[in-house]
Write an enzyme that holds these catalytic residues in place. Structure first.
Site, PDB file in Angstrom:
ATOM      1  N   LYS A  22       0.835  -1.214   0.000  1.00  0.00           N
ATOM      2  CA  LYS A  22       0.000   0.000   0.000  1.00  0.00           C
ATOM      3  C   LYS A  22       0.864   1.256   0.000  1.00  0.00           C
ATOM      4  CE  LYS A  22      -1.861   1.635   3.986  1.00  0.00           C
ATOM      5  NZ  LYS A  22      -1.552   3.073   4.155  1.00  0.00           N
ATOM      6  N   ASN A  23       1.839   1.288   0.913  1.00  0.00           N
ATOM      7  CA  ASN A  23       2.623   2.516   1.072  1.00  0.00           C
ATOM      8  C   ASN A  23       3.628   2.759  -0.052  1.00  0.00           C
ATOM      9  OD1 ASN A  23       1.203   3.120   3.324  1.00  0.00           O
ATOM     10  ND2 ASN A  23       2.863   2.748   4.787  1.00  0.00           N
ATOM     11  N   ARG A  92      -4.843  10.428   4.271  1.00  0.00           N
ATOM     12  CA  ARG A  92      -3.799  11.439   4.377  1.00  0.00           C
ATOM     13  C   ARG A  92      -2.838  11.416   3.191  1.00  0.00           C
ATOM     14  NH1 ARG A  92      -2.499  13.649   8.867  1.00  0.00           N
ATOM     15  NH2 ARG A  92      -0.407  13.775   8.041  1.00  0.00           N
ATOM     16  N   ARG A 121       0.655  14.880  13.053  1.00  0.00           N
ATOM     17  CA  ARG A 121       1.090  14.623  11.679  1.00  0.00           C
ATOM     18  C   ARG A 121       1.060  15.854  10.767  1.00  0.00           C
ATOM     19  NH1 ARG A 121      -1.004   8.758   9.875  1.00  0.00           N
ATOM     20  NH2 ARG A 121       0.861   8.835   8.608  1.00  0.00           N
ATOM     21  N   PRO A 122       1.841  16.886  11.074  1.00  0.00           N
ATOM     22  CA  PRO A 122       1.891  18.064  10.197  1.00  0.00           C
ATOM     23  C   PRO A 122       2.586  17.765   8.869  1.00  0.00           C
ATOM     24  CG  PRO A 122       3.487  18.283  11.985  1.00  0.00           C
ATOM     25  CD  PRO A 122       2.756  17.000  12.222  1.00  0.00           C
ATOM     26  N   VAL A 123       2.459  18.687   7.912  1.00  0.00           N
ATOM     27  CA  VAL A 123       3.123  18.515   6.609  1.00  0.00           C
ATOM     28  C   VAL A 123       4.049  19.709   6.322  1.00  0.00           C
ATOM     29  CG1 VAL A 123       1.415  16.971   5.563  1.00  0.00           C
ATOM     30  CG2 VAL A 123       1.089  19.451   5.388  1.00  0.00           C
ATOM     31  N   ASP A 124       4.545  20.336   7.399  1.00  0.00           N
ATOM     32  CA  ASP A 124       5.397  21.516   7.236  1.00  0.00           C
ATOM     33  C   ASP A 124       6.662  21.234   6.413  1.00  0.00           C
ATOM     34  OD1 ASP A 124       5.824  19.977   9.688  1.00  0.00           O
ATOM     35  OD2 ASP A 124       7.539  21.295   9.996  1.00  0.00           O
ATOM     36  N   GLN A 125       7.193  20.029   6.508  1.00  0.00           N
ATOM     37  CA  GLN A 125       8.427  19.722   5.773  1.00  0.00           C
ATOM     38  C   GLN A 125       8.172  19.644   4.262  1.00  0.00           C
ATOM     39  OE1 GLN A 125      11.394  19.665   7.514  1.00  0.00           O
ATOM     40  NE2 GLN A 125       9.966  20.294   9.118  1.00  0.00           N
ATOM     41  N   ASP A 304       4.820   0.937  12.091  1.00  0.00           N
ATOM     42  CA  ASP A 304       3.644   0.240  11.557  1.00  0.00           C
ATOM     43  C   ASP A 304       3.558  -1.234  12.004  1.00  0.00           C
ATOM     44  OD1 ASP A 304       2.753   2.520  10.366  1.00  0.00           O
ATOM     45  OD2 ASP A 304       3.225   1.934   8.309  1.00  0.00           O
ATOM     46  N   ILE A 326       7.985   7.573  16.904  1.00  0.00           N
ATOM     47  CA  ILE A 326       7.584   8.276  15.674  1.00  0.00           C
ATOM     48  C   ILE A 326       6.298   9.082  15.878  1.00  0.00           C
ATOM     49  CG2 ILE A 326       7.031   8.028  13.217  1.00  0.00           C
ATOM     50  CD1 ILE A 326       9.810   7.019  13.695  1.00  0.00           C
ATOM     51  N   ARG A 396      -8.711  -0.483   4.570  1.00  0.00           N
ATOM     52  CA  ARG A 396      -7.833   0.514   3.959  1.00  0.00           C
ATOM     53  C   ARG A 396      -6.485  -0.111   3.598  1.00  0.00           C
ATOM     54  NH1 ARG A 396      -6.191   4.488   7.747  1.00  0.00           N
ATOM     55  NH2 ARG A 396      -4.777   4.820   6.037  1.00  0.00           N
TER      56      ARG A 396
HETATM   57  C1  UD1 Z   1       4.411   7.120   6.443  1.00  0.00           C
HETATM   58  C2  UD1 Z   1       3.566   5.896   6.234  1.00  0.00           C
HETATM   59  C3  UD1 Z   1       2.993   5.420   7.564  1.00  0.00           C
HETATM   60  C4  UD1 Z   1       4.109   5.233   8.575  1.00  0.00           C
HETATM   61  C5  UD1 Z   1       4.997   6.464   8.669  1.00  0.00           C
HETATM   62  C6  UD1 Z   1       6.217   6.279   9.545  1.00  0.00           C
HETATM   63  C7  UD1 Z   1       2.695   6.184   3.983  1.00  0.00           C
HETATM   64  C8  UD1 Z   1       1.507   6.496   3.127  1.00  0.00           C
HETATM   65  N1  UD1 Z   1       2.482   6.227   5.304  1.00  0.00           N
HETATM   66  O1  UD1 Z   1       3.563   8.146   6.958  1.00  0.00           O
HETATM   67  O2  UD1 Z   1       2.314   4.194   7.354  1.00  0.00           O
HETATM   68  O3  UD1 Z   1       3.553   4.975   9.847  1.00  0.00           O
HETATM   69  O4  UD1 Z   1       5.455   6.831   7.363  1.00  0.00           O
HETATM   70  O5  UD1 Z   1       6.984   5.218   9.084  1.00  0.00           O
HETATM   71  O6  UD1 Z   1       3.762   5.875   3.504  1.00  0.00           O
HETATM   72  N2  UD1 Z   1       6.418  15.075  10.479  1.00  0.00           N
HETATM   73  C9  UD1 Z   1       6.407  16.448  10.706  1.00  0.00           C
HETATM   74  N3  UD1 Z   1       6.311  17.292   9.630  1.00  0.00           N
HETATM   75  C10 UD1 Z   1       6.232  16.847   8.344  1.00  0.00           C
HETATM   76  C11 UD1 Z   1       6.239  15.464   8.121  1.00  0.00           C
HETATM   77  C12 UD1 Z   1       6.330  14.598   9.211  1.00  0.00           C
HETATM   78  O7  UD1 Z   1       6.491  16.892  11.852  1.00  0.00           O
HETATM   79  O8  UD1 Z   1       6.133  17.667   7.425  1.00  0.00           O
HETATM   80  C13 UD1 Z   1       6.539  14.130  11.613  1.00  0.00           C
HETATM   81  C14 UD1 Z   1       5.273  13.279  11.812  1.00  0.00           C
HETATM   82  O9  UD1 Z   1       4.305  13.941  12.583  1.00  0.00           O
HETATM   83  C15 UD1 Z   1       5.853  12.044  12.491  1.00  0.00           C
HETATM   84  C16 UD1 Z   1       7.245  11.902  11.845  1.00  0.00           C
HETATM   85  O10 UD1 Z   1       7.545  13.190  11.305  1.00  0.00           O
HETATM   86  O11 UD1 Z   1       6.008  12.271  13.879  1.00  0.00           O
HETATM   87  C17 UD1 Z   1       7.324  10.883  10.744  1.00  0.00           C
HETATM   88  O12 UD1 Z   1       6.227  11.055   9.856  1.00  0.00           O
HETATM   89  P1  UD1 Z   1       6.261  10.644   8.319  1.00  0.00           P
HETATM   90  O13 UD1 Z   1       7.443   9.768   8.051  1.00  0.00           O
HETATM   91  O14 UD1 Z   1       6.091  11.865   7.493  1.00  0.00           O
HETATM   92  O15 UD1 Z   1       4.947   9.761   8.206  1.00  0.00           O
HETATM   93  P2  UD1 Z   1       4.039   9.653   6.923  1.00  0.00           P
HETATM   94  O16 UD1 Z   1       4.908   9.868   5.731  1.00  0.00           O
HETATM   95  O17 UD1 Z   1       2.824  10.496   7.097  1.00  0.00           O
END
Ligand code: UD1
Length: 416
Positions: A22-23, A92, A121-125, A304, A326, A396
């Site tokens: 899936k991922n 997401r 789970r922000p997307v700031d990065q 996961d 995480i 899912r």
């Molecule tokens: C992906 C996987 C999810 C897995 C996770 C961690 C997919 C679709 N999903 O989720 O199954 O549990 O990796 O292995 O591949 N963070 C920030 N800002 C950002 C991005 C991330 O603060 O812009 C933080 C997150 O809140 C979290 C950490 O970084 O604490 C890691 O998150 P991330 O690796 O981005 O997880 P996903 O990519 O959403």
């Protein structure tokens, strides 16, 4: 709403096939937005998240053809570079359209995903990376708006290791002018699978699988065919299901090289594993030993798989300490496992699990995808019947779950 009814006690035995990941499939399907030529994907799992993404891509103007596990996407004309809230809130991973749309269309409007059961789970990065590449980004009314005539290569160092962040920026950089370097990149096998697909489409990427990825932008990408890698988390989940029942199971189509940290823990728990080129076998003892674990980015133990291992520790001999590094709220399953008779204490990001002789069936509620998987694993050994509610989470991410578990001898049925 569908429920899963599991009668515990059956020892799992036999063989099942592992589906596509899936991922890996989610970002890779989004990569089709980068090309005006059709791209074909094989081994695409039939999951709710994939169906949601295909609907979203269709709304953007992408032509979608699906035949079993083969999907062809034709993004010759992207008419609506928008990911609306209604779609993003259910999945997401829709945020993975942001980078490709910005690169290909010069604009994108993607809803902010918001928090979810396991954390903020922000997307700031993702946003900071696109800004570094010259995009004007505004966050307004819950949407991320990106505008840029053409992205420019940049040096990006992410504040933390982010999987979808790395994927989004790597896809965006493929069509940027000049070189992009992503430092502190995620090394997950799904990032490598995406890079391999992009390379097949004509992208110039080196370093995927390491913490520095270099992408030399090209003016356009072409069509290609790509096979999605096997799902390492599905594989790990079935290994746990076999382990908790003292079973002997062979999983075909599995790639064990991406699962080392999980396999080590299963061996520590007392299981015997046999890796084959395209399969893995597990034989589990009558009583598992408790195993400590700490989640961290790949190649360390995956977050996961944390919930499924907590289920194993619930009935193992001894006590185990589980640390989640995480996500800040990823122990929701502990409360439900306690309803089955588990002895778990939570203190911040640490759970201490004291193994008990047996679990007892009860009605429990699935709270997120992997939490649901841990309840299924626990229910397989719980005395009597366990009813798992809200299993749309499982749909899912697990293809034909009841069918596969039944094939291994589990007593599982779905009711509405
Ligand atoms: C992906 C996987 C999810 C897995 C996770 C961690 C997919 C679709 N999903 O989720 O199954 O549990 O990796 O292995 O591949 N963070 C920030 N800002 C950002 C991005 C991330 O603060 O812009 C933080 C997150 O809140 C979290 C950490 O970084 O604490 C890691 O998150 P991330 O690796 O981005 O997880 P996903 O990519 O959403």
């Amino acid at each position: 709403m569908d429920k899963l009814l599991i009668a515990g006690g059956a020892r799992l035995e036999g063989e099942v096939a592992i589906s596509g990941a899936k991922n890996a499939a989610l970002p890779i399907l989004c990569a089709a937005l980068l090309s005006a030529e059709p791209v074909t994907f094989t081994n695409v799992p039939r999951l709710r998240d994939i169906a949601t993404l295909l609907t979203l891509l269709q709304q953007m103007g992408v032509k979608v053809e699906r035949d079993g596990d083969t999907v062809t996407l034709d993004a010759a004309a992207i008419t609506e570079p928008v990911a609306p809230y209604e779609m993003v809130k259910t999945m997401r991973a829709s945020i993975l359209t942001l980078g490709p749309l910005a690169a290909r269309c010069g604009e994108a409007r993607v809803s902010l995903p918001g928090g979810c059961a396991i954390g903020a789970r922000p997307v700031d990065q993702h946003i900071k990376g696109l800004e570094a590449m010259g995009a004007a980004v505004e966050v307004e009314h819950g949407y991320v708006h990106v505008k840029v005539p053409r992205l420019k290569g940049a040096s990006i160092v992410t504040d933390m290791v982010t999987v979808t962040g790395t994927e989004n920026l790597m896809m965006a950089a493929c069509l940027a002018e000049g070189e992009t370097v992503i430092d502190n990149a995620a090394r997950e096998p799904e990032v490598v699978d995406l890079a391999n697909c992009l390379i097949a489409m004509g992208a110039k990427i080196s370093g995927a699988g390491y913490d520095v990825i270099r992408i030399q932008g090209v003016p356009r990408l072409h069509g290609a065919t790509h096979r999605i890698m096997p799902d390492r988390i599905e594989t790990g989940t079935y290994l746990c299901a076999a382990a908790i029942t003292g079973g002997h199971v062979r999983l075909t189509g599995a790639r064990t090289s991406s699962l080392d940290s999980v396999l080590v823990k299963l061996i520590e728990a007392g299981c015997t594993l046999k890796s084959e080129p395209d399969a893995i076998q597990i034989s589990a003892p009558a009583h598992l030993a408790a195993v400590d674990l700490r989640t961290a980015p790949y190649p360390a133990f995956p977050t996961d798989m944390q919930a499924q291992f907590m289920a194993l520790d619930c009935v193992a001999q001894g006590s185990a300490m589980i640390r989640e590094t995480i996500f800040e709220n990823r122990f929701m399953h502990a409360i439900e496992l306690q309803r089955l008779g588990a002895n778990i204490r939570i203190d911040g990001n640490t759970a201490v699990v004291q193994g008990v002789e047996k679990l007892q069936g009860a009605t429990v509620m699935a709270t997120d995808l992997r939490a649901s998987a841990s309840l299924v694993v626990a229910a397989l050994v719980a005395e009597g019947e366990t009813i798992i509610e809200r299993i749309y989470h499982l749909d899912r991410g697990y293809e034909r779950l009841e069918e596969k578990l039944s094939a291994l001898g589990a007593k599982v049925r779905r009711t509405s």
